[in-house]
Design a protein around this motif. Structure first.
Motif, PDB file in Angstrom:
ATOM      1  N   ARG A   1       0.697  -1.171  -0.062  1.00 29.25           N
ATOM      2  CA  ARG A   1      -0.009  -0.020   0.016  1.00 29.25           C
ATOM      3  C   ARG A   1       0.739   1.120  -0.034  1.00 29.25           C
ATOM      4  N   LEU A   2       1.990   0.976   0.844  1.00 30.24           N
ATOM      5  CA  LEU A   2       2.758   2.323   0.838  1.00 30.24           C
ATOM      6  C   LEU A   2       3.459   2.441  -0.630  1.00 30.24           C
ATOM      7  N   ALA A   3       3.982   1.452  -1.332  1.00 28.34           N
ATOM      8  CA  ALA A   3       4.394   1.764  -2.687  1.00 28.34           C
ATOM      9  C   ALA A   3       3.540   2.415  -3.521  1.00 28.34           C
ATOM     10  N   ARG A   4       2.233   1.918  -3.596  1.00 27.41           N
ATOM     11  CA  ARG A   4       1.111   2.390  -4.449  1.00 27.41           C
ATOM     12  C   ARG A   4       0.977   3.856  -3.995  1.00 27.41           C
ATOM     13  N   TYR A   5       1.220   4.175  -2.914  1.00 25.59           N
ATOM     14  CA  TYR A   5       0.726   5.671  -2.359  1.00 25.59           C
ATOM     15  C   TYR A   5       1.691   6.585  -2.779  1.00 25.59           C
ATOM     16  N   VAL A   6       3.065   6.034  -2.625  1.00 18.76           N
ATOM     17  CA  VAL A   6       4.312   6.830  -3.127  1.00 18.76           C
ATOM     18  C   VAL A   6       4.395   6.870  -4.618  1.00 18.76           C
ATOM     19  N   GLY A   7       3.954   5.840  -5.408  1.00 16.94           N
ATOM     20  CA  GLY A   7       3.872   5.789  -6.875  1.00 16.94           C
ATOM     21  C   GLY A   7       3.140   6.853  -7.320  1.00 16.94           C
ATOM     22  N   THR A   8       2.078   6.786  -6.840  1.00 14.74           N
ATOM     23  CA  THR A   8       0.735   7.753  -7.285  1.00 14.74           C
ATOM     24  C   THR A   8       1.129   8.992  -7.183  1.00 14.74           C
ATOM     25  N   LEU A   9       1.821   9.544  -6.266  1.00 10.69           N
ATOM     26  CA  LEU A   9       2.686  11.116  -6.279  1.00 10.69           C
ATOM     27  C   LEU A   9       3.611  11.453  -6.541  1.00 10.69           C
ATOM     28  N   THR A  10       4.265  10.209  -7.262  1.00  7.21           N
ATOM     29  CA  THR A  10       5.650  10.354  -8.020  1.00  7.21           C
ATOM     30  C   THR A  10       5.535  10.322  -9.474  1.00  7.21           C
TER      31      THR A  10
ATOM     32  N   LEU B   1       8.997  10.864   1.545  1.00  8.29           N
ATOM     33  CA  LEU B   1       9.394  10.162   0.217  1.00  8.29           C
ATOM     34  C   LEU B   1       9.168  10.802  -1.046  1.00  8.29           C
ATOM     35  N   THR B   2       8.257  11.867  -0.969  1.00 10.56           N
ATOM     36  CA  THR B   2       7.672  12.505  -1.991  1.00 10.56           C
ATOM     37  C   THR B   2       7.564  13.824  -1.942  1.00 10.56           C
ATOM     38  N   PRO B   3       8.854  14.743  -1.361  1.00  7.92           N
ATOM     39  CA  PRO B   3       8.533  16.202  -1.084  1.00  7.92           C
ATOM     40  C   PRO B   3       8.196  16.967  -2.179  1.00  7.92           C
ATOM     41  N   GLN B   4       8.448  16.664  -3.549  1.00  6.29           N
ATOM     42  CA  GLN B   4       8.398  17.530  -4.714  1.00  6.29           C
ATOM     43  C   GLN B   4       6.783  17.582  -5.177  1.00  6.29           C
ATOM     44  N   CYS B   5       5.812  16.974  -4.401  1.00  6.41           N
ATOM     45  CA  CYS B   5       4.518  16.716  -5.005  1.00  6.41           C
ATOM     46  C   CYS B   5       3.746  17.209  -3.898  1.00  6.41           C
ATOM     47  N   ASP B   6       2.641  18.190  -4.056  1.00  5.64           N
ATOM     48  CA  ASP B   6       1.821  18.623  -3.298  1.00  5.64           C
ATOM     49  C   ASP B   6       0.358  18.699  -3.713  1.00  5.64           C
ATOM     50  N   PHE B   7      -0.213  17.447  -3.606  1.00  8.14           N
ATOM     51  CA  PHE B   7      -1.609  17.454  -4.246  1.00  8.14           C
ATOM     52  C   PHE B   7      -2.657  17.682  -3.184  1.00  8.14           C
ATOM     53  N   ASN B   8      -3.931  17.857  -3.680  1.00  9.35           N
ATOM     54  CA  ASN B   8      -5.053  18.163  -2.775  1.00  9.35           C
ATOM     55  C   ASN B   8      -5.375  16.962  -2.059  1.00  9.35           C
ATOM     56  N   VAL B   9      -4.810  15.630  -2.301  1.00  9.22           N
ATOM     57  CA  VAL B   9      -5.053  14.508  -1.376  1.00  9.22           C
ATOM     58  C   VAL B   9      -4.663  14.688   0.202  1.00  9.22           C
ATOM     59  N   PHE B  10      -3.543  15.642   0.265  1.00  5.45           N
ATOM     60  CA  PHE B  10      -3.119  15.977   1.605  1.00  5.45           C
ATOM     61  C   PHE B  10      -3.769  17.064   2.230  1.00  5.45           C
ATOM     62  N   ASN B  11      -4.415  17.987   1.628  1.00  6.76           N
ATOM     63  CA  ASN B  11      -5.198  19.014   2.165  1.00  6.76           C
ATOM     64  C   ASN B  11      -6.757  19.066   1.268  1.00  6.76           C
ATOM     65  N   PHE B  12      -7.286  17.974   1.764  1.00  7.79           N
ATOM     66  CA  PHE B  12      -8.567  17.623   1.005  1.00  7.79           C
ATOM     67  C   PHE B  12      -9.556  18.745   1.769  1.00  7.79           C
ATOM     68  N   ARG B  13     -10.096  18.729   3.197  1.00 12.02           N
ATOM     69  CA  ARG B  13     -10.907  19.322   3.958  1.00 12.02           C
ATOM     70  C   ARG B  13     -10.271  19.743   5.113  1.00 12.02           C
ATOM     71  N   ASN B  14     -10.503  20.979   5.488  1.00 11.30           N
ATOM     72  CA  ASN B  14      -9.845  21.465   6.757  1.00 11.30           C
ATOM     73  C   ASN B  14      -8.504  21.174   7.053  1.00 11.30           C
TER      74      ASN B  14
ATOM     75  N   ASP C   1      -5.589  16.155 -10.215  1.00 13.01           N
ATOM     76  CA  ASP C   1      -6.016  16.014  -8.821  1.00 13.01           C
ATOM     77  C   ASP C   1      -6.998  14.906  -8.574  1.00 13.01           C
ATOM     78  N   ASP C   2      -8.143  15.183  -9.277  1.00 12.60           N
ATOM     79  CA  ASP C   2      -9.140  14.254  -9.069  1.00 12.60           C
ATOM     80  C   ASP C   2      -8.892  12.917  -9.118  1.00 12.60           C
ATOM     81  N   ASP C   3      -8.273  12.605 -10.358  1.00 11.48           N
ATOM     82  CA  ASP C   3      -7.836  11.154 -10.535  1.00 11.48           C
ATOM     83  C   ASP C   3      -6.936  10.584  -9.422  1.00 11.48           C
ATOM     84  N   ILE C   4      -5.956  11.659  -8.993  1.00  6.35           N
ATOM     85  CA  ILE C   4      -5.035  10.935  -7.880  1.00  6.35           C
ATOM     86  C   ILE C   4      -5.666  10.529  -6.826  1.00  6.35           C
ATOM     87  N   SER C   5      -6.771  11.467  -6.299  1.00  8.39           N
ATOM     88  CA  SER C   5      -7.511  11.378  -5.039  1.00  8.39           C
ATOM     89  C   SER C   5      -8.344  10.103  -5.284  1.00  8.39           C
ATOM     90  N   CYS C   6      -8.812   9.971  -6.474  1.00  2.29           N
ATOM     91  CA  CYS C   6      -9.502   8.514  -6.434  1.00  2.29           C
ATOM     92  C   CYS C   6      -8.762   7.422  -6.480  1.00  2.29           C
TER      93      CYS C   6
END
Length: 586
Positions: free
Chosen positions: A155-164, A523-536, A403-408
């Protein structure tokens, strides 16, 4: 230091001393053998434990020089139906790890990928080795632990790969290899049970021989404390609660004609009865376990009767502080330790993995005529649904990167991880109706899947729609959700125990997700998607878990304090004096 207890002379206890049992447990743990008394297993284990010396001996016997290159490829030790798949899965894992550690786009985290490889190789080797000896409860737990950690790496590898950027396919192939190895661990456990003749009706002791020996020693020590054979001096304010309780227990057993229970209060008789059961479990062979499942039935019934008598014995000593009939701490300790020993034989190990490791067409007649229970049927349905879900998740991963595809994508990867956890829970379940503690915990996965479907439903969330799932994917997710939720009904029909269990599981998942996100962001400092700041200022998954807790149970995500210390004696006495002023005046 070995604690030697007095035991009656019997064919079992004469040759199976506590020291012998301790040596057997050491050999079993170090060499990973099921029966330390089998010389063939010991010899093969030593050869596996020292591979260089074993290869040197082999080459010496063949008349070849020691330092030359090996002239053959060692064959896989496992010869079961899945041996080819295991060899292929391990080879795929090595290729994926090599690709991640040498890929140019990932050169800034090359050291981290090398660390992943070292840890995952160790997990895979330990998990598969322990799975082959899953008849032993310790190895079974180690195998399931390795499977869980492989799933977390996946799961961690998929998470990192999605944001890399540009390396998602590499991480997803690596995650797939971890998933395959984790699945093969379940298959190997089922194969180990099937090859040893375990059927649906075979009882499996879920405690290791060393643990049973420790429980046996605790019972003997508690009996000595109860009877007063332990040297101790009573203080001026102490009451002889142990002796008084023992005297009352003996009187009631004699008055009730319970001579067989009266005999168990004699140390030699009690130790011999327990030693017979411990000795049957030391070999970790299927014959010994089957014999143990039948031989322990009547003796365990005697122990349970003695426990019931011990729980009903009052100690007629008037102490004004206590309310109700006073109890005897030595008697309670004896009854509790005896119950702990009995619990090892009352529980029944799960045999549902037989239906995962063997085709359903050959299960009938070979592994029990009753067929799979409700839990096993749901387990097979979940494993089939997982394959379809994984195919859809990988297909969705190549459709875009906004961003939407990454969130899904993050949501789907998380659901795949949760589905593996539900499969693990059903794999170790024992309730024939599929309504046990393990199945109840898996209900939380159904809640998460339902919340995900709501987030991707235009009708239920017209202003917060993340993305569109295909009808085929929605239907399959709905089937999985219903498979997990329907046996227990809707949340409104849940009993307080199930609601409390769901709240605890969701809160633990919330805290675990917070830790995972911190690792992913490092592990992915260069990426800043809305997945980390979705609501509040919350991530998407943590926001979803918080919404489930709030909307379904009206609670938050805070866990209770892990350590709750009681009040000191002075505070307790002061509060007791305030609540009972008559006590101090007396």
């Amino acid at each position: 230091m070995v604690d030697v207890f007095t035991a009656a002379a019997s064919p079992v206890s004469k040759f199976r001393s506590p020291a012998t049992v301790a040596v057997d447990n050491l050999l079993r743990k170090t060499l990973r053998v099921s029966d330390p008394r089998d010389p063939d297993q010991i010899a093969n284990a030593l050869l596996n434990f020292y591979p260089e010396e074993a290869d040197r001996d082999r080459r010496e016997q063949a008349g070849l020089p020691y330092s030359s290159v090996p002239d053959y490829v060692p064959q896989a030790r496992n010869t079961g139906p899945s041996s080819v798949e295991m060899a292929q899965a391990q080879d795929d894992l090595e290729r994926d790890l090599q690709t991640l550690s040498t890929s140019s786009p990932l050169k800034d985290i090359r050291i981290e990928m090398i660390g992943w490889g070292r840890s995952i190789r160790q997990l895979a080797n330990d998990g598969l080795a322990a799975a082959r000896l899953a008849l032993d409860s310790v190895n079974h737990d180690r195998a399931m632990s390795a499977r869980r950690q492989l799933g977390e790496y996946s799961r961690l590898a998929r998470y990192v790969g999605t944001l890399t950027d540009g390396s998602a396919i590499l991480f997803r192939r690596f995650a797939q290899s971890c998933d395959v190895l984790a699945g093969l661990i379940l298959v190997a456990i089922g194969e180990g049970l099937a090859s040893n003749g375990i059927t649906r009706s075979t009882s499996i002791v879920r405690s290791a021989a060393g643990e049973l020996q420790a429980r046996r020693n605790a019972v003997i020590m508690a009996l000595r404390s109860l009877t007063g054979s332990v040297e101790s001096t009573l203080g001026q304010e102490d009451w002889p609660r142990g002796i008084e309780a023992y005297r009352n227990l003996v009187q009631q057993l004699e008055a009730g004609g319970q001579a067989d229970l009266r005999a168990l209060l004699e140390e030699n008789a009690l130790s011999q009865a327990m030693d017979d059961l411990v000795d049957l479990s030391t070999g970790a062979s299927v014959e010994g376990l089957r014999e143990l499942s039948t031989a322990s039935a009547m003796l365990v019934h005697r122990f349970q009767r003695l426990i019931q008598f011990g729980q009903s014995i009052p100690v007629p000593i008037d102490v004004p502080i206590t309310s109700g009939p006073p109890e005897s701490p030595p008697l309670v300790a004896f009854v509790s330790s005896l119950q702990l020993f009995v619990d090892a034989f009352v529980s029944k190990g799960s045999s549902r993995l037989l239906y995962v490791a063997r085709p359903p067409i050959i299960v009938y007649g070979l592994y029990g005529a009753g067929g799979p229970d409700q839990g096993a049927i749901r387990l097979m349905n979940l494993t089939i649904a997982r394959g379809f879900l994984l195919e859809q998740v990988d297909c969705f991963a190549g459709c875009g990167c906004d961003d939407d595809d990454i969130s899904c994508q993050v949501l789907l990867d998380y659901l795949l991880f949760l589905l593996d956890r539900a499969i693990d829970l059903y794999a170790v379940g024992t309730d024939p109706d599929g309504l046990g503690e393990q199945e109840r915990r898996a209900t939380a996965v159904g809640l998460a899947i339902g919340a995900t479907l709501d987030l991707t439903d235009q009708l239920k969330n017209p202003g917060m729609l993340l993305c569109e799932f295909s009808d085929k994917l929605k239907n399959k997710l709905g089937v999985i959700r219903d498979e997990l939720l329907d046996p227990f009904g809707g949340p409104g029909a849940w009993d307080p125990g199930l609601k409390s269990l769901m709240v605890r599981e969701l809160r633990i998942a919330y805290q675990a997700e917070d830790q995972t996100e911190r690792l992913v962001r490092s592990l992915t400092p260069q990426c800043d998607f809305n997945v980390f700041n979705f609501r509040n200022n919350q991530s998407l998954i943590r926001w979803m878990i918080r919404a489930i807790l709030q909307d379904t149970f009206g609670l938050g995500t805070n866990l209770p304090s892990p350590v709750q210390m009681p009040s000191p004696i002075a505070s307790s006495m002061a509060s007791m004096g305030q609540n009972r002023p008559d006590y101090w005046s007396a």
